[in-house]
Design an enzyme around this catalytic site. Sequence first.
Site, PDB file in Angstrom:
ATOM      1  N   GLY A 187      -6.765  28.931 -45.988  1.00 23.03           N
ATOM      2  CA  GLY A 187      -6.430  29.625 -47.436  1.00 23.03           C
ATOM      3  C   GLY A 187      -7.134  28.413 -48.175  1.00 23.03           C
ATOM      4  N   ASN A 225       2.813  34.534 -53.321  1.00 25.73           N
ATOM      5  CA  ASN A 225       3.972  33.544 -52.387  1.00 25.73           C
ATOM      6  C   ASN A 225       4.871  33.067 -52.679  1.00 25.73           C
ATOM      7  OD1 ASN A 225       1.870  31.413 -54.200  1.00 25.73           O
ATOM      8  ND2 ASN A 225       2.689  30.310 -52.840  1.00 25.73           N
ATOM      9  N   GLN A 241      -1.581  36.096 -48.810  1.00 29.00           N
ATOM     10  CA  GLN A 241       0.001  37.028 -48.578  1.00 29.00           C
ATOM     11  C   GLN A 241      -0.023  38.333 -47.622  1.00 29.00           C
ATOM     12  OE1 GLN A 241       2.390  34.985 -47.317  1.00 29.00           O
ATOM     13  NE2 GLN A 241       2.189  32.949 -48.350  1.00 29.00           N
ATOM     14  N   HIS A 258      -2.663  31.185 -40.254  1.00 30.31           N
ATOM     15  CA  HIS A 258      -1.216  30.881 -39.899  1.00 30.31           C
ATOM     16  C   HIS A 258      -0.351  31.541 -40.523  1.00 30.31           C
ATOM     17  CE1 HIS A 258       0.291  27.710 -43.565  1.00 30.31           C
ATOM     18  NE2 HIS A 258      -1.124  28.098 -43.519  1.00 30.31           N
ATOM     19  N   THR A 285     -19.689  22.520 -37.716  1.00 30.24           N
ATOM     20  CA  THR A 285     -19.458  23.153 -36.538  1.00 30.24           C
ATOM     21  C   THR A 285     -17.973  24.155 -36.383  1.00 30.24           C
ATOM     22  OG1 THR A 285     -20.811  21.531 -35.612  1.00 30.24           O
ATOM     23  CG2 THR A 285     -19.172  23.111 -33.779  1.00 30.24           C
ATOM     24  N   CYS A 289       3.705  24.224 -50.262  1.00 31.81           N
ATOM     25  CA  CYS A 289       3.499  23.389 -50.776  1.00 31.81           C
ATOM     26  C   CYS A 289       4.028  22.452 -52.431  1.00 31.81           C
ATOM     27  CB  CYS A 289       2.301  23.904 -51.515  1.00 31.81           C
ATOM     28  SG  CYS A 289       1.590  25.515 -50.835  1.00 31.81           S
TER      29      CYS A 289
END
Length: 379
Positions: free
Chosen positions: A71, A151, A179, A201, A237, A325
Amino acid sequence: MKTVYLDHAATTKMLPEVIEAMMKSYENDFGNPSSTHRIGQKSRAIIEKARKIVAEILNVDTQEIIFTSGGAEGNNLLIRGILNANKDKGNHIITTKIEHSSVLKTFQQLENEGYEVIYLDVDKNGTVNVEQLKNSLRENTALVSVMYVNNETGVKQPIKEIGEILEEKGIFFHTDAVQAIGKEIINPKELKIGALTAASHKFHGPKGSGFVFLDKKIQIEKEIWGGAQERNRRAGTENVQGILGTGIVLEKIYKNIDEIQKNEKEVHEYLEKRLKDEISDIKINGENAKRVETITNITAKGCDIQTLLIGLDMRGIFISGGSACMSGAQEPSHVLKAMGLSVDELNSSFRVSICKDTTKDEIDYFVENLKEIVEIERK
Ligand SMILES: *Cc1c(COP(=O)(O)O)cnc(C)c1O
């Protein structure tokens, strides 16, 4: 001791079949997708298969999907990348006061770099004011970023309305849908969304993995420079197994989305009814707004949130203060503040977030323990 995890807006547990498929692939598919030999091309095929799944679910072209590390990267890439590639559009940009830090901090940084920024207000239910948005638009407005679902409160923003307004004016529209993806069917083209962010996730996929949708009409400059991966829009990568897991989990969820929504609605309504019936002096923040059926934000009058979280943790219940967070810094929620909560209310507010697998038994255990802790605190 019983363990009841009700912090799914912070992160979710991976589906067992996703773990299994990823583990197998870690063993078998080590090739670099950019290598032209067969071992590399096997990894390439895994990525392109996942891209097809994601594109079909969103009803967009495969070239419009870029895989990212999640995100925060997606939000940074889209906001900065679009602005950097379209400097002629102007230096006025708009977002809201309730965005996730990965959007808010990006806008604050852009402000330091010379952009003029408007942070839109929300009403007391946590919904962005569309009239204020309309009145804020200017000739030189380049981009607007409004999150799909908040969120902390679960409040859905008027994305369709905003999309229509911005399309007419030719202004880029980005939405942080972290969300919302995995919770409901989203069709960015119908909603006139130009750019959208998702993180695996948050819907039972792997951490450090995600994707963005970017309308093929919109130019973007890369944020991570290096190789030409992801059609020259994101160097490095690829996270082959993360991308594999993302495809598998999305396919599984959207195949059963009706049933998932039905279960979530039932458990969510049960949770809120028990809370309101059995605990006095509580308030559900954003109750009267349109919300997803997975998040409930509660103010429990007279309770200190830190004490409450510790009490619940000791009983095996895991919820969160604001967003994950922010909780480290223990700052009061900027979202609830924007909704007009008082300092006392901010210190008594917490978030409960469920997932498709949450049961009424778990809700019972939570509500009974919460009730006891609240009563002790209020004595
Ligand atoms: C979790 C979250 C993010 C950040 O996603 P990460 O994958 O953890 O970087 C961004 N926006 C919202 C709304 C979120 O809930």
